[in-house]
Design a protein around this motif. Structure first.
Motif, short mmCIF file in Angstrom:
data_model
loop_
_atom_site.label_atom_id
_atom_site.label_comp_id
_atom_site.label_asym_id
_atom_site.label_seq_id
_atom_site.Cartn_x
_atom_site.Cartn_y
_atom_site.Cartn_z
N ARG A 54 0.89 -1.12 -0.19
CA ARG A 54 0.05 -0.14 0.05
C ARG A 54 0.87 1.23 0.07
O ARG A 54 1.59 1.37 0.79
CB ARG A 54 -0.83 0.15 1.04
CG ARG A 54 -1.81 -1.34 1.65
CD ARG A 54 -2.42 -1.19 2.69
NE ARG A 54 -1.15 -1.55 3.90
CZ ARG A 54 -1.36 -1.53 5.15
NH1 ARG A 54 -2.62 -1.37 5.58
NH2 ARG A 54 -0.21 -1.76 5.84
N GLY A 87 0.79 5.35 0.24
CA GLY A 87 0.18 6.37 0.41
C GLY A 87 0.62 7.78 -0.06
O GLY A 87 1.80 7.88 -0.53
N VAL A 91 -3.98 9.52 1.63
CA VAL A 91 -3.86 9.83 3.23
C VAL A 91 -3.69 11.10 3.43
O VAL A 91 -3.12 11.92 2.55
CB VAL A 91 -2.71 8.96 3.62
CG1 VAL A 91 -2.97 7.40 3.60
CG2 VAL A 91 -1.29 9.26 2.94
N GLN A 124 -1.54 2.36 8.33
CA GLN A 124 -2.25 2.21 7.37
C GLN A 124 -1.83 2.13 5.97
O GLN A 124 -2.52 1.56 4.96
CB GLN A 124 -3.04 3.87 7.08
CG GLN A 124 -3.86 4.35 8.34
CD GLN A 124 -4.17 6.18 8.02
OE1 GLN A 124 -4.67 6.22 7.11
NE2 GLN A 124 -3.91 6.72 8.99
#
Length: 464
Positions: free
Chosen positions: A259, A261, A296, A370
Motif C-alpha cells: 500500500r 500512501g 492519506v 494504514q
C-alpha cells in the motif's frame, strides 16, 4: 554496452565472480579515472590509492584460494570523510580535524573491509556535515552541469558515484544530506532507520538526527551495502538489535499487497510542476506494478521544520564541546553560528522540541499502520542552479521549503529511499522519495528494485 565505471555493484560483482574482471584490474581503472576527472569535480578529500591496491591484491588472492566474501568482494567504494578510517586523515570537512588519523575504523568501515570491499578514499563534504563548506575546502562539482547544485553535505559521495569514480559510497543524513545529493546527481540514496547502522566512529553533527546510509546507482546496490553494514554493535548501544529480514525472497516480484500512501495536499503545496510530473509518473509505475495507491493525510510537519535547526544546533554544540568556542578561529562562519545558537537555547525550549518530536513520530507511526510506504517529493524545487541556492541563506522561507520533505524524517528516524524519476528540459535529474515505517527498509528496497526494473532513469549518467 555499459562502460566499466558505470556498472552497478551487482553487475560488477557478477563479473568478478565469473573471473571476467579482476579486483586489481577494476581498482586500477577506478584510480585512473579519478586521476583523469576528479581534478575538475573535487569529490575526493583524500585518495587511498596504495591502500586500495593492496586491498585489491588481497581479495584477488582470496579468490584464488577459493574464498569469496560476498557480493562486495573486490568492489571499489568510497566513504564520506566523517567515517573513521584507521591511519587515514578523517577531517569531516573541517579545519579542526584535518590532522586527525583515527587508530581504528568506524564500525561501518570495518564491515566493508570484512565484506571484501576495496576502499578508494575519503569523499568531500560540508564542514561538520552542516550546510556550508569550510573556507579552505573546494566544493564538489555536479558532473551533469557545473552550474548546478550538487547537494549537501554528502555532495562528494554523490558526485563520485554519479561520475563513475566509485561504485557506491557510505554517507550520512541529518536533515537531507543523502537525499538532496542523490536527487541532484541522479542516483539512488538510502537513509535507513535511525539505529539500523552503527554510528560508532562517525563524526557527529547531531547524534539523535544523524543517520548512516549509502549512495548507489540502484536500489539493489543500496540493499547490498545495507546488508553489509547494518546490525547490532557493541561499540554503539543505540544500534538496533533487530535483524534485517531476507529481502531477496521477493525483490524480483511485483508490488501486489503493498500500500503506497499519497497526501495530495502535502505533496502539492508550493511544489514545482516538473516535480509534480515526476511524482505522478512514479505513482503510475508503482500502481502498474500492483501497488495499491491510498490517499492519506500526513501529520502536520510545520513544527518539525521549525524545530529542526534548534534541535540540530543543541546537539552539534554538545558534539563540538571540546573545540568550540575554544578554537572558534578554526571554524567557518556558518557552523560557528550554529554552535553559538546551540549554546543559547534553554533547557525548557529543548524539552518542548523533544515532546513535539515524540508527537510527530507517533503521528507517522499511525500513518504507517494504514500504508506501507509514503510517496513524497525530495524537495519542492526543480533542479537548483548554484545561483539559486546561493540565496537560500538570505531567505529562511526557502530553507524551510527545501527541508519540508526531508528533515521531518530525521526527527522521526524513519527510513527513506530516493530514486531518480525524470529530467528537466536542461537534462538535469529530478527524484522522488519513498518513506517507510521504522525498520522497514526491505519495503523500500523492494519497491525501488521493482520501480527501477520498469524505468531507466537510474541508468542515465553524465557524459564523460
Amino acid at each position: 554496452m555499459t562502460e566499466l565505471h558505470y556498472l552497478t555493484i551487482a553487475e560488477l560483482s557478477a563479473a568478478i565472480a565469473r573471473r571476467d574482471l579482476s579486483p586489481v584490474e577494476v581498482t586500477r581503472a577506478q584510480l585512473d579515472r579519478i586521476a583523469a576527472h576528479d581534478g575538475a569535480l573535487h569529490s575526493y578529500a583524500c585518495l587511498m590509492a596504495d591502500e586500495a591496491l593492496a586491498a585489491a591484491r588481497q581479495v584477488e588472492a582470496d579468490m584464488a584460494a577459493g574464498k569469496m566474501r560476498g557480493p562486495l568482494h573486490g568492489v571499489p567504494l568510497g566513504i564520506k570523510d566523517l567515517f573513521w578510517t584507521r591511519g587515514v586523515p578523517t577531517a569531516a570537512g573541517t579545519a579542526i580535524h584535518r590532522d586527525f588519523r583515527p587508530d581504528q575504523d568506524a564500525t561501518a568501515v570495518h564491515r566493508l573491509h570484512e565484506a571484501g570491499a576495496v576502499l578508494l578514499g575519503k569523499l568531500e563534504m560540508t564542514e561538520g556535515a552542516y550546510s556550508d563548506y569550510h573556507p579552505s575546502v573546494t566544493a564538489p562539482v555536479n558532473p551533469w552541469n557545473a552550474d548546478y547544485w550538487p547537494g549537501i553535505s554528502s555532495s562528494g559521495p554523490a558526485v563520485a558515484v554519479a561520475a563513475g569514480l566509485c561504485y557506491g559510497a557510505l554517507a550520512s543524513d541529518t536533515g537531507g544530506s543523502i537525499r538532496w545529493p542523490a536527487a541532484a546527481n541522479g542516483i539512488t540514496g538510502l537513509k535507513p532507520s535511525w539505529g539500523r547502522v552503527s554510528r560508532f566512529g562517525v563524526v557527529e553533527l547531531a547524534a539523535s538526527l544523524d543517520h548512516v546510509g549509502m549512495l548507489a546507482r540502484s536500489a539493489a546496490d543500496a540493499g547490498l551495502l545495507l546488508d553489509a553494514i547494518a546490525g547490532a554493535d557493541l561499540l554503539d548501544p543505540t544500534a538496533v538489535q533487530t535483524l534485517i529480514p531476507n529481502r531477496h525472497d521477493d525483490a524480483d516480484g511485483d508490488l501486489r499487497g503493498l500500500r503506497v500512501g499519497i497526501d495530495p495536499d502535502w505533496n502539492g503545496e508550493g511544489v514545482d510542476d516538473l516535480v509534480l510530473r515526476v511524482l505522478a509518473e512514479a505513482k503510475e509505475v508503482l500502481a502498474g506494478l500492483g501497488a495499491e495507491i491510498v490517499e492519506v493525510t500526513a501529520p502536520d510537519v510545520d513544527d518539525a521544520i521549525a524545530d529542526w535547526p534548534a534541535n540540530c544546533a543543541v546537539e552539534a554544540a554538545v558534539a563540538h564541546h571540546a573545540t568550540f568556542p575554544s578554537r572558534r578561529e578554526d571554524y567557518g562562519p556558518v557552523l560557528a553560528a550554529v554552535l553559538d545558537r546551540g549554546h543559547t537555547l534553554s533547557g525548557h525550549d529543548y524539552q518542548r522540541i523533544l515532546l513535539r518530536r515524540m508527537a510527530l513520530r507517533g503521528g507517522f507511526d499511525a500513518l504507517f499502520a494504514q500504508v506501507d510506504l509514503l510517496l513524497t517529493p525530495v524537495h519542492p524545487f526543480a533542479p537548483l542552479s548554484l545561483a539559486a541556492i546561493s540565496t537560500l541563506g538570505e531567505q529562511p522561507h526557502l530553507i524551510a521549503r527545501l527541508q519540508r520533505y526531508t528533515c521531518p524524517f530525521n526527527m522521526t528516524g524513519s527510513p527513506t529511499i530516493t530514486l531518480p524519476g525524470g529530467h528537466d528540459d536542461a537534462g538535469m535529474p529530478i527524484a522522488f522519495q519513498l518513506v517507510a515505517g521504522h525498520l522497514h527498509e526491505t519495503r523500500l528496497i523492494r519497491a525501488g528494485i521493482a520501480y527501477q526494473r520498469e524505468t531507466c532513469w537510474h541508468r542515465r549518467h553524465p557524459s564523460g
